[in-house]
Structure formats: C-alpha cells, structure tokens
Design a protein around this motif. Structure first.
Motif, PDB file in Angstrom:
ATOM      1  N   ASN A 403       0.865  -1.364  -0.206  1.00  0.00           N
ATOM      2  CA  ASN A 403      -0.097   0.103   0.087  1.00  0.00           C
ATOM      3  C   ASN A 403       1.116   1.322  -0.193  1.00  0.00           C
ATOM      4  O   ASN A 403       2.142   1.064   0.265  1.00  0.00           O
ATOM      5  N   VAL A 404       0.368   2.342  -0.286  1.00  0.00           N
ATOM      6  CA  VAL A 404       0.810   3.730  -0.186  1.00  0.00           C
ATOM      7  C   VAL A 404       0.136   4.487   0.750  1.00  0.00           C
ATOM      8  O   VAL A 404      -1.125   4.612   0.743  1.00  0.00           O
ATOM      9  N   PHE A 405       0.971   4.678   1.535  1.00  0.00           N
ATOM     10  CA  PHE A 405       0.317   5.967   2.920  1.00  0.00           C
ATOM     11  C   PHE A 405       0.834   7.115   2.625  1.00  0.00           C
ATOM     12  O   PHE A 405       2.263   7.443   2.978  1.00  0.00           O
ATOM     13  N   ASP A 406       0.354   8.130   1.986  1.00  0.00           N
ATOM     14  CA  ASP A 406       0.698   9.508   1.701  1.00  0.00           C
ATOM     15  C   ASP A 406      -0.051  10.506   2.626  1.00  0.00           C
ATOM     16  O   ASP A 406      -1.114  10.851   2.616  1.00  0.00           O
ATOM     17  N   THR A 407       0.760  10.524   3.974  1.00  0.00           N
ATOM     18  CA  THR A 407       0.462  11.778   4.800  1.00  0.00           C
ATOM     19  C   THR A 407      -0.612  11.326   5.711  1.00  0.00           C
ATOM     20  O   THR A 407      -1.704  11.373   5.429  1.00  0.00           O
ATOM     21  N   CYS A 408      -0.194  11.124   7.118  1.00  0.00           N
ATOM     22  CA  CYS A 408      -1.252  10.786   7.951  1.00  0.00           C
ATOM     23  C   CYS A 408      -1.227  11.820   9.261  1.00  0.00           C
ATOM     24  O   CYS A 408      -0.274  11.866   9.985  1.00  0.00           O
ATOM     25  N   ASN A 409      -2.315  12.490   8.914  1.00  0.00           N
ATOM     26  CA  ASN A 409      -2.561  13.839  10.030  1.00  0.00           C
ATOM     27  C   ASN A 409      -1.310  14.512   9.929  1.00  0.00           C
ATOM     28  O   ASN A 409      -0.779  15.045  10.909  1.00  0.00           O
ATOM     29  N   ASN A 410      -1.132  15.131   8.650  1.00  0.00           N
ATOM     30  CA  ASN A 410       0.158  15.923   8.667  1.00  0.00           C
ATOM     31  C   ASN A 410       1.519  15.536   9.225  1.00  0.00           C
ATOM     32  O   ASN A 410       2.337  16.268   9.576  1.00  0.00           O
ATOM     33  N   GLY A 411       1.553  14.358   9.148  1.00  0.00           N
ATOM     34  CA  GLY A 411       2.833  13.541   9.746  1.00  0.00           C
ATOM     35  C   GLY A 411       3.027  13.143  11.289  1.00  0.00           C
ATOM     36  O   GLY A 411       3.994  12.731  11.831  1.00  0.00           O
ATOM     37  N   SER A 412       1.820  13.338  11.825  1.00  0.00           N
ATOM     38  CA  SER A 412       1.836  13.164  13.150  1.00  0.00           C
ATOM     39  C   SER A 412       1.156  11.795  13.670  1.00  0.00           C
ATOM     40  O   SER A 412       0.845  11.365  14.765  1.00  0.00           O
ATOM     41  N   SER A 413       0.621  11.228  12.806  1.00  0.00           N
ATOM     42  CA  SER A 413      -0.230   9.770  13.124  1.00  0.00           C
ATOM     43  C   SER A 413       0.496   8.697  12.361  1.00  0.00           C
ATOM     44  O   SER A 413       1.416   8.896  11.548  1.00  0.00           O
ATOM     45  N   GLN A 414       0.014   7.503  12.540  1.00  0.00           N
ATOM     46  CA  GLN A 414       0.626   6.347  11.823  1.00  0.00           C
ATOM     47  C   GLN A 414      -0.287   5.855  10.829  1.00  0.00           C
ATOM     48  O   GLN A 414      -1.310   6.169  10.453  1.00  0.00           O
ATOM     49  N   ALA A 415       0.749   5.074   9.831  1.00  0.00           N
ATOM     50  CA  ALA A 415       0.033   4.403   8.737  1.00  0.00           C
ATOM     51  C   ALA A 415      -0.997   3.136   9.321  1.00  0.00           C
ATOM     52  O   ALA A 415      -1.933   3.067   8.802  1.00  0.00           O
ATOM     53  N   LEU A 416      -0.236   2.560  10.361  1.00  0.00           N
ATOM     54  CA  LEU A 416      -1.336   1.192  11.091  1.00  0.00           C
ATOM     55  C   LEU A 416      -1.026   1.471  12.553  1.00  0.00           C
ATOM     56  O   LEU A 416       0.140   1.443  12.941  1.00  0.00           O
ATOM     57  N   TYR A 417      -2.289   1.744  13.178  1.00  0.00           N
ATOM     58  CA  TYR A 417      -2.353   1.762  14.477  1.00  0.00           C
ATOM     59  C   TYR A 417      -2.821   0.298  15.148  1.00  0.00           C
ATOM     60  O   TYR A 417      -4.104   0.184  14.544  1.00  0.00           O
ATOM     61  N   LEU A 418      -2.332  -0.121  15.985  1.00  0.00           N
ATOM     62  CA  LEU A 418      -2.891  -1.564  16.783  1.00  0.00           C
ATOM     63  C   LEU A 418      -3.269  -0.996  18.035  1.00  0.00           C
ATOM     64  O   LEU A 418      -2.270  -0.661  18.855  1.00  0.00           O
ATOM     65  N   GLU A 419      -4.340  -0.981  18.573  1.00  0.00           N
ATOM     66  CA  GLU A 419      -4.868  -0.704  19.856  1.00  0.00           C
ATOM     67  C   GLU A 419      -5.577  -1.705  20.261  1.00  0.00           C
ATOM     68  O   GLU A 419      -6.528  -2.568  19.763  1.00  0.00           O
ATOM     69  N   ASP A 420      -5.347  -2.245  21.620  1.00  0.00           N
ATOM     70  CA  ASP A 420      -5.644  -3.564  22.168  1.00  0.00           C
ATOM     71  C   ASP A 420      -5.816  -3.250  23.694  1.00  0.00           C
ATOM     72  O   ASP A 420      -4.803  -3.004  24.666  1.00  0.00           O
ATOM     73  N   GLY A 421      -7.103  -3.331  24.224  1.00  0.00           N
ATOM     74  CA  GLY A 421      -7.278  -3.321  25.628  1.00  0.00           C
ATOM     75  C   GLY A 421      -8.282  -4.369  26.330  1.00  0.00           C
ATOM     76  O   GLY A 421      -8.302  -4.109  27.395  1.00  0.00           O
ATOM     77  N   ALA A 422      -8.838  -4.937  25.501  1.00  0.00           N
ATOM     78  CA  ALA A 422      -9.485  -6.191  26.138  1.00  0.00           C
ATOM     79  C   ALA A 422      -9.746  -7.418  25.321  1.00  0.00           C
ATOM     80  O   ALA A 422      -9.742  -8.407  25.915  1.00  0.00           O
ATOM     81  N   GLY A 423      -9.428  -7.423  24.142  1.00  0.00           N
ATOM     82  CA  GLY A 423      -9.342  -8.785  23.288  1.00  0.00           C
ATOM     83  C   GLY A 423      -8.107  -9.199  22.949  1.00  0.00           C
ATOM     84  O   GLY A 423      -7.072  -9.108  23.836  1.00  0.00           O
ATOM     85  N   ASP A 424      -7.885  -9.731  21.750  1.00  0.00           N
ATOM     86  CA  ASP A 424      -6.799 -10.392  21.513  1.00  0.00           C
ATOM     87  C   ASP A 424      -6.449 -10.060  19.782  1.00  0.00           C
ATOM     88  O   ASP A 424      -7.297 -10.067  18.969  1.00  0.00           O
ATOM     89  N   LEU A 425      -5.041 -10.112  19.698  1.00  0.00           N
ATOM     90  CA  LEU A 425      -4.584  -9.445  18.308  1.00  0.00           C
ATOM     91  C   LEU A 425      -3.385 -10.209  18.196  1.00  0.00           C
ATOM     92  O   LEU A 425      -2.249 -10.064  18.585  1.00  0.00           O
TER      93      LEU A 425
END
Length: 546
Positions: A403-425
């Motif tokens: 994939n191409v990720f061209d600019t995420c929040n003007n450079g301050s965010s991630q191409a891929l964000y993995l967030e886990d607080g309850a389940g399983d990944l």
C-alpha cells in the motif's frame, strides 16, 4: 415396477407443466398507456389506457408487457404487478409518472418460498411526493429495474426475499424463524432458507435523487451503474440497513452524500457473505460492511476493490465516532480490501482513517493490499480491540501489503495503529508498503494481548518504522528503507502518479515475496508494479514491392 411408474408420472407432470407455461406465454399480450388514452378503452395501441395502475389491474398473464408511451402522467393509485408482467417506458427522459401513492409499483408475495417474479420496470422517470416508495418487490426472484430515474421518493426501490426480523436480544437462543437477526449476538441469528432468497435481482443504470435503494435477503444479484445523488438531503444511498447479501455484485455506482454520520452512509450492509463484491464505485461517503458469523466465507466473505473514496464532505454533528472510509468489522473472516483510493480533498478532512477494523467478535484473515491512502485526518488503518462487549475482539492474520500511505495527520499519526485493551490480536504483517509523512509506520498501543507483528521491506519517508508502548508485540522489524519514493508523479492520482518512475528507481525489486504476483527479481514497493514492456522478439524486415 413401482419405480418405473413413478418415473413415468414425474415425466408426465413435467410435460404438463411445460405445456402450461408455453400456453401462458402464448397468451401474453402487449398493452399500451398514453396521455391521450382512456381507462375505458381496451389497451391496444390504437385504443390505449390512461393509467398504469389500471393497466396493471388487467395485465395478469406471464409475459404481458405494459408499454407506457412518451408523456407526463399523474397516477396516484398503487400498481399491483402480477408475476411475469413488465412495465416499459419510452425512456426516462420521455415517460414521466408523478405519484403520491404510498407505494406506486407493488410486486409482492406473502410467505415463502420466493416465487419467480420475472418482472421488469424500465425506461421511466418517476416523481414521488417526498417520502413514498417507488417500487417494492418482496418475495420474488428474477426482477429487473433498470434505466429509470427517481426523484422525491424516500425509498425509490425496495427489494427483499423473505423480510428479515430484528430482535434486540435473543438471550443466546436462535430465533425460531429463518432470516431472524439477533443484535446482542449475531452468531445466534438464523440464516434465510435456500428458498427464501430473492435471486437474480438486477438494479442497473438508474438515477436516484434524494432517495435510498434498500435490498435485503438477496442472492446472486447485481447492482451496477447507478447514480444516487443525496447531496441535498441527509439520506444514505444503498442498504441502510441492508441485511443478508450473498454473492451480490455492487459495481460502477456513483454514490454521493451530504455528510457522513452514523445515519448517513453511502453503503451499509450487514450479514454479507458469499464473496459479495463492492467494486469500481465512486463516493464522497463511507462504506459500512459488517458481520458474517454464519454464511459462506469462500473465497471471501466480501471484497471491497478498486473503489474511489474522495471527499470533502463535512462530518455530521455528533458523529465523531464515524472514523473510516471503509468499516469492515464485527464477526468477519476472509475479507479483501484492494486497489482502493481514499483521499481527503479539502479542509473538512472527512476521513479520519481509510480502513477501520474494530468492534467485537472474530476479525480474521483480512487482506489489505495495493491501496493508496492520501491525506488521512489520523491513522491510515486502525485495528482496535478495545470493545468490552461480551464477545471480545479476536483478531488474527491481518495482512497489510503493498500500500501507499501518503500523509497521516500531517505527519503526526501512524500508517497502521494497533490498539488493544480487551481482546486479542495476533499475526499482523506490514510489508512492501510505502509510508510518507507519518510519525510511525506501525504503532502498538496495548495493555492486553498483541503478538507477532512484523514490519519488513517498507520504504519510509519522514516516518519511523515502529513504536511499541510496552507490549513486546513486534517479532520482526527489519529490511526497511528510507528515502523519498521515486514515483512517476505525473498524471492522475492514484495512477500513474504513484507508480514507480522507472525500472531503476528505489521502489523496484525491493520487496519480499508475500504471495502476490510480481515481475522482476522481487516485488516492487507500493501499490503498483513497474512492468517493462519488452520489444517483440520475432520481428523481421519485409521489403516493400512495387
């Protein structure tokens, strides 16, 4: 001997049925409706009727055709359409029907099994009274609604096989009736029976202004080349809430919304299965395609491919939770998201994420590849396992390739964000991607279970490879490159703008084999392979003769 008698009886019955159908077709007639006609006439071309509703009350034989001639009609009575009867206008620019009937054309059968409707409605411009229904088809297969236009209808086209039932809480028990949905646990929902699907539904080449097309319990069907323009009203375009789509091809539609919110969606469909395809559509809205706990999952539950999400639509008031151009989640196995282009075009920054995978239940075998995501308001892809629903998120095998990720929040965010607080990944693979102007390619923010995250063979420009907030989830972060990606940077986005500039550029042959086709010694990075066209090897000179 008894078996032979039975076989002869069956053969005799089949022959009789064939004769009955042939006789029915032979009795079919063509009727005519004209602005100069009269409902006291006989409906012939020389003595036409005045209203379609009257014609529908007379035309009852399979194969009958009601020809509505050019003109501007007003008909406020419901047309009850018999099985096998068609309505044919002179063209949506020539035949106009205005109606205030609650449902203008009704092709409905109560109960099951679903019957062979063999109805078609084509070539008419329908103008409603603001909230009425244009065409309602319930309990019938083999229906065609094409080349019409609809204005002023709440629901221009409604198609159901067996109407589904909705239960907020089933208490862990399956509904006794088929096509029964349980909102507290979709796994306990009951599939439609095989004879309850509306099959071979074709909704093609229609134009809708300010209205919703709503199909449910449809199978082996097509919805294509429609334009639904709801930019002047707070309405969704397709589905909202469409339930049980199986092997449906939704393609080449243009879907426009006034805003995006939980209540305004370009396409919303639940219980989607049987390799249903959403392909080559254009929208300024968002897709919510969710849930398939029980239906067919091979080769995919659904594919979302080659669509364009291009928007500067405002986010609806109180709709901060609407976060993704593509929501593909909740009890999902085997999904393909490929070849899409998602971009925010203006100051509204409509799409927070390009793809959202979240909620609860199984989310397994999701393939996200060969997409271009440009100018996201936040992260390119968000995978969130924080829902505390009783069926915890269980994510496994998320493939993010090329994939191409061209600019995420003007450079301050991630191409891929993995967030886990309850389940399983587990088992997240981020390979052969290009990440530009982002804080990080992959960030893991977890206080629960995340494992085997691999980040390899990506090109990073103004971005770092990985960041881990204490999860220890990364099993491999290696062979990532840095530098300005050498794109073609000419022509349209995404193609050819984001293709490699040449066979010598820093994108070619730099990837790792992830099972996708490629040319050269290794896959190229990003969404597009650079293919060198070799000259033909069998050329020979032929001398011209006088």
């Amino acid at each position: 001997m008894h078996m032979r008698k039975m076989q002869r009886s069956i053969l005799t019955l089949m022959i009789c049925l064939a004769f009955v159908l042939a006789a029915s077709t032979a009795m079919a007639a063509s009727y005519y409706v004209s602005t100069s006609g009269n409902d006291g006439n006989n409906g012939s071309s020389s003595s036409p009727w005045r209203s379609v509703s009257h014609a529908a009350s007379v035309a009852k034989a399979r194969g009958d055709v009601i020809n509505v001639l050019a003109g501007d009609f007003t008909d406020n009575n419901t047309c009850t359409l018999a099985q096998g009867v068609s309505i044919k206008g002179a063209g949506s620019g020539k035949t106009i029907i205005r109606t205030s009937a609650g449902t203008y054309i009704k092709a409905e059968n109560s109960g099951t099994p679903v019957v062979d409707g063999s109805n078609s409605v084509t070539g008419i411009r329908f103008i409603g009274s603001g909230s009425n229904t244009g065409i309602s088809s319930v309990g019938r297969s083999n229906q065609t609604f094409s080349a019409n236009s609809f204005e002023g209808f709440g629901k221009p086209i409604v198609v159901h096989g067996k109407p589904y039932s909705w239960t907020a809480s089933c208490g862990g028990k399956r509904p006794s009736s088929s096509a029964g949905y349980c909102d507290d646990d979709a796994r306990t929902s009951t599939q439609p029976n095989d004879n309850e699907w509306a099959r071979n539904i074709k909704i093609n080449n229609n134009k809708v202004t300010n209205g919703l097309i709503q199909p449910s319990t449809i199978k082996d069907s097509e919805i294509g080349h429609n334009v639904i323009d709801n930019r002047a009203t707070l309405k969704s375009c397709l589905g909202d809430l469409g339930m049980w789509w199986d092997n449906v091809d939704i393609h080449d539609n243009e879907l426009y919304t006034q805003t995006i919110s939980w209540n305004v969606i370009a396409i919303e469909a639940w219980m989607v299965q049987g390799n249903t395809k959403f392909r080559n559509n254009k929208t300024n809205g968002w897709f919510s395609i969710i849930k398939n706990p029980n239906g067919t999952k091979t080769p995919f539950s659904w594919q979302i491919v080659n669509n364009v999400f291009s928007s500067d639509a405002p986010v609806g008031v109180g709709s901060a939770g609407v976060r993704a151009a593509i929501e593909s989640a909740f009890h999902v196995e085997n999904v393909l998201i490929a070849g899409n282009y998602v971009e925010n075009t203006g100051s509204n920054r409509t799409y927070q994420h390009a793809v959202g995978i979240w909620g609860y239940g199984i989310n397994r075998n999701v393939h996200i590849r060969n997409n271009v995501f440009r100018n996201m308001r936040s992260d390119g892809i968000m995978v969130s396992a924080t829902d505390t629903h009783a069926q915890l998120f269980d994510g496994d095998n998320i493939y993010v390739y090329n994939n191409v990720f061209d600019t995420c929040n003007n450079g301050s965010s991630q191409a891929l964000y993995l967030e886990d607080g309850a389940g399983d990944l587990d088992n997240v693979f981020f390979k052969n991607n290009i990440v530009m102007n982002a804080a990080t390619a992959v960030l893991v923010n977890a206080n629960h279970s995340v494992s085997n995250v691999q980040v390899t063979h990506n090109l990073l420009h103004n971005a770092t490879a990985s960041k881990d907030y204490g999860s220890g989830a990364f099993s491999s972060v290696a062979n990532n490159y840095t530098g300005q990606p050498e794109f073609d940077m000419t022509g349209n986005k995404p193609y050819p703008f984001y293709k490699p500039a040449s066979d010598k550029c820093n994108l070619v042959n730099k990837g790792t084999n992830v099972g996708l086709s490629f040319s050269g010694s290794a896959p190229d990075l990003g969404a597009y392979e650079y293919v060198t066209v070799a000259p033909p090897s069998n050329l020979r000179v032929i001398r011209a003769t006088k």
